[in-house]
Scaffold this active site. Structure first.
Site, PDB file in Angstrom:
ATOM      1  N   ARG A 102      -8.950  -0.511   4.805  1.00 57.73           N
ATOM      2  CA  ARG A 102      -8.853  -0.311   3.357  1.00 57.73           C
ATOM      3  C   ARG A 102      -9.724  -1.291   2.571  1.00 57.73           C
ATOM      4  NH1 ARG A 102      -4.908   3.094   1.500  1.00 57.73           N
ATOM      5  NH2 ARG A 102      -3.378   3.831   3.037  1.00 57.73           N
ATOM      6  N   THR A 131       0.826  -1.200   0.000  1.00 57.25           N
ATOM      7  CA  THR A 131       0.000   0.000   0.000  1.00 57.25           C
ATOM      8  C   THR A 131       0.863   1.255   0.000  1.00 57.25           C
ATOM      9  OG1 THR A 131      -1.673  -1.186   1.276  1.00 57.25           O
ATOM     10  CG2 THR A 131      -1.835   1.203   1.231  1.00 57.25           C
ATOM     11  N   THR A 132       1.894   1.265   0.855  1.00 58.22           N
ATOM     12  CA  THR A 132       2.759   2.435   0.982  1.00 58.22           C
ATOM     13  C   THR A 132       3.565   2.670  -0.284  1.00 58.22           C
ATOM     14  OG1 THR A 132       2.875   2.017   3.350  1.00 58.22           O
ATOM     15  CG2 THR A 132       4.530   3.491   2.455  1.00 58.22           C
ATOM     16  N   TYR A 191      -2.403 -10.502   4.540  1.00 60.19           N
ATOM     17  CA  TYR A 191      -2.439  -9.078   4.910  1.00 60.19           C
ATOM     18  C   TYR A 191      -3.887  -8.688   5.192  1.00 60.19           C
ATOM     19  CZ  TYR A 191      -1.634  -3.978   4.356  1.00 60.19           C
ATOM     20  OH  TYR A 191      -1.569  -2.620   4.526  1.00 60.19           O
ATOM     21  N   ILE A 238       5.788  -4.750   9.886  1.00 63.98           N
ATOM     22  CA  ILE A 238       6.027  -4.196   8.554  1.00 63.98           C
ATOM     23  C   ILE A 238       5.636  -2.740   8.673  1.00 63.98           C
ATOM     24  CG2 ILE A 238       5.383  -4.212   6.116  1.00 63.98           C
ATOM     25  CD1 ILE A 238       4.959  -7.252   6.388  1.00 63.98           C
ATOM     26  N   LYS A 267       0.254 -10.212   8.260  1.00 68.15           N
ATOM     27  CA  LYS A 267       0.427  -8.813   8.615  1.00 68.15           C
ATOM     28  C   LYS A 267      -0.939  -8.321   9.042  1.00 68.15           C
ATOM     29  CE  LYS A 267       1.448  -4.178   6.894  1.00 68.15           C
ATOM     30  NZ  LYS A 267       1.675  -3.312   5.700  1.00 68.15           N
ATOM     31  N   TYR A 286     -13.211  -4.408  -1.641  1.00 65.58           N
ATOM     32  CA  TYR A 286     -14.367  -3.950  -2.413  1.00 65.58           C
ATOM     33  C   TYR A 286     -15.467  -4.999  -2.554  1.00 65.58           C
ATOM     34  CZ  TYR A 286     -17.199  -1.484  -5.854  1.00 65.58           C
ATOM     35  OH  TYR A 286     -18.244  -0.862  -6.484  1.00 65.58           O
TER      36      TYR A 286
END
Length: 292
Positions: free
Chosen positions: A140, A46-47, A135, A206, A164, A109
């Site tokens: 999100r 994401t980052t 993850y 992380i 994560k 989504y």
């Protein structure tokens, strides 16, 4: 599994002013972090603004990081999405020779049921030739992967080695730590909660902020893994304000503002993200002065 204990960083994708990938800054950031004590690098998470990176750019980013790393620390590659078949196709068509594990986000989504999440990762596990780190980031994805689903996957598939967990939910962390298989890793994706998670038995983090302050952050995590709570919390308290600031508008605009202040990368992000506001940039500069 010790290769994923300690401090992993969710590395940014630096951009030039024309929004092309700044490969020079990326290589410098890899070296800066390894030289200052981080334990592994996560690419295209994401980052790293993975959702606005093209396939060809992603390959070039991997190549730059592999070359700069020169086999010094393990590498994790983000491959995930809400189209299971597409994720599997990317796994099968990506050269994973230099990659130690993939990080795969829970489907977003679509908002699948827990059984849908399980079947998604079952298919990924069977297709993936390297280890898989799950993850969970419900803020999100709009869908929480419950501890029961995570642990079911951990027990059923030997190459699913870690999660994560980034739900910012202490109770969920504790359920995972209490009930996990012995060799399954609980990795924090919450920079503000990680020390407590590590002291309770977590494997590490992380991190977002860790790539800007790798020496301090990785020392804090090492102290936590050694059970030295007081010394670790001394560092945690020093980093609290900065950690809060970088997430106050959006990620990775906040961390890129920190890296700009450290002359490590430009603050550019791709739409629909925008750069950190002037007021946030000033607050970040002021906070950095207190850490020097």
């Amino acid at each position: 599994m010790t290769k994923f204990q300690g401090t992993g960083i969710a590395i940014i994708t630096p951009f030039n002013d024309d929004l092309s990938v700044d490969h020079s800054a990326l290589a410098n950031l890899v070296n800066f972090n390894i030289e200052n004590g981080i334990d592994y690098i996560v690419i295209s998470g994401t980052t790293g603004e993975s959702v606005t990176i093209t396939k060809s750019e992603k390959k070039a980013i991997i190549d730059t990081i592999v070359k700069a790393n020169n086999s010094r620390v393990p590498l994790v590659l983000g491959i995930g999405g809400n189209n299971t078949a597409e994720v599997i196709d990317e796994i099968r068509t990506t050269d994973l020779t230099e990659i130690d594990a993939i990080l795969s986000v829970s489907p977003y989504y679509s908002k699948p049921t827990q059984e849908g999440i399980y079947q998604h990762f079952k298919a990924i596990s069977k297709a993936c030739p390297v280890d898989v780190i799950l993850y969970n980031v419900p803020g999100r994805t709009s869908s929480n992967m419950t501890p029961e689903t995570t642990l079911r996957l951990a027990k059923d598939f030997s190459n699913i080695i870690a999660v994560k967990e980034a739900g910012n939910n202490v109770h969920q962390y504790l359920k995972l730590l209490r009930d996990k298989p012995e060799d399954f890793l609980i990795i924090s994706g919450d920079d503000d909660l990680v020390l407590g998670v590590v002291l309770a038995g977590g494997a590490g983090v992380i991190s977002v902020i860790g790539q800007a302050l790798p020496k301090q952050f990785s020392k804090m995590i090492r102290l936590g893994l050694e059970g030295k709570a007081k010394e670790a919390y001394d560092i945690h308290f020093q980093l609290m304000d900065m950690t809060s600031l970088i997430f106050s508008e959006n990620n990775p605009a906040g961390i890129k503002a920190v890296l700009e202040s450290l002359n490590l990368a430009k603050p550019n992000v791709r739409l629909p993200l925008v750069q950190a506001s002037d007021s946030l940039k000033k607050a970040i500069k002021d906070a950095l002065q207190t850490l020097n």
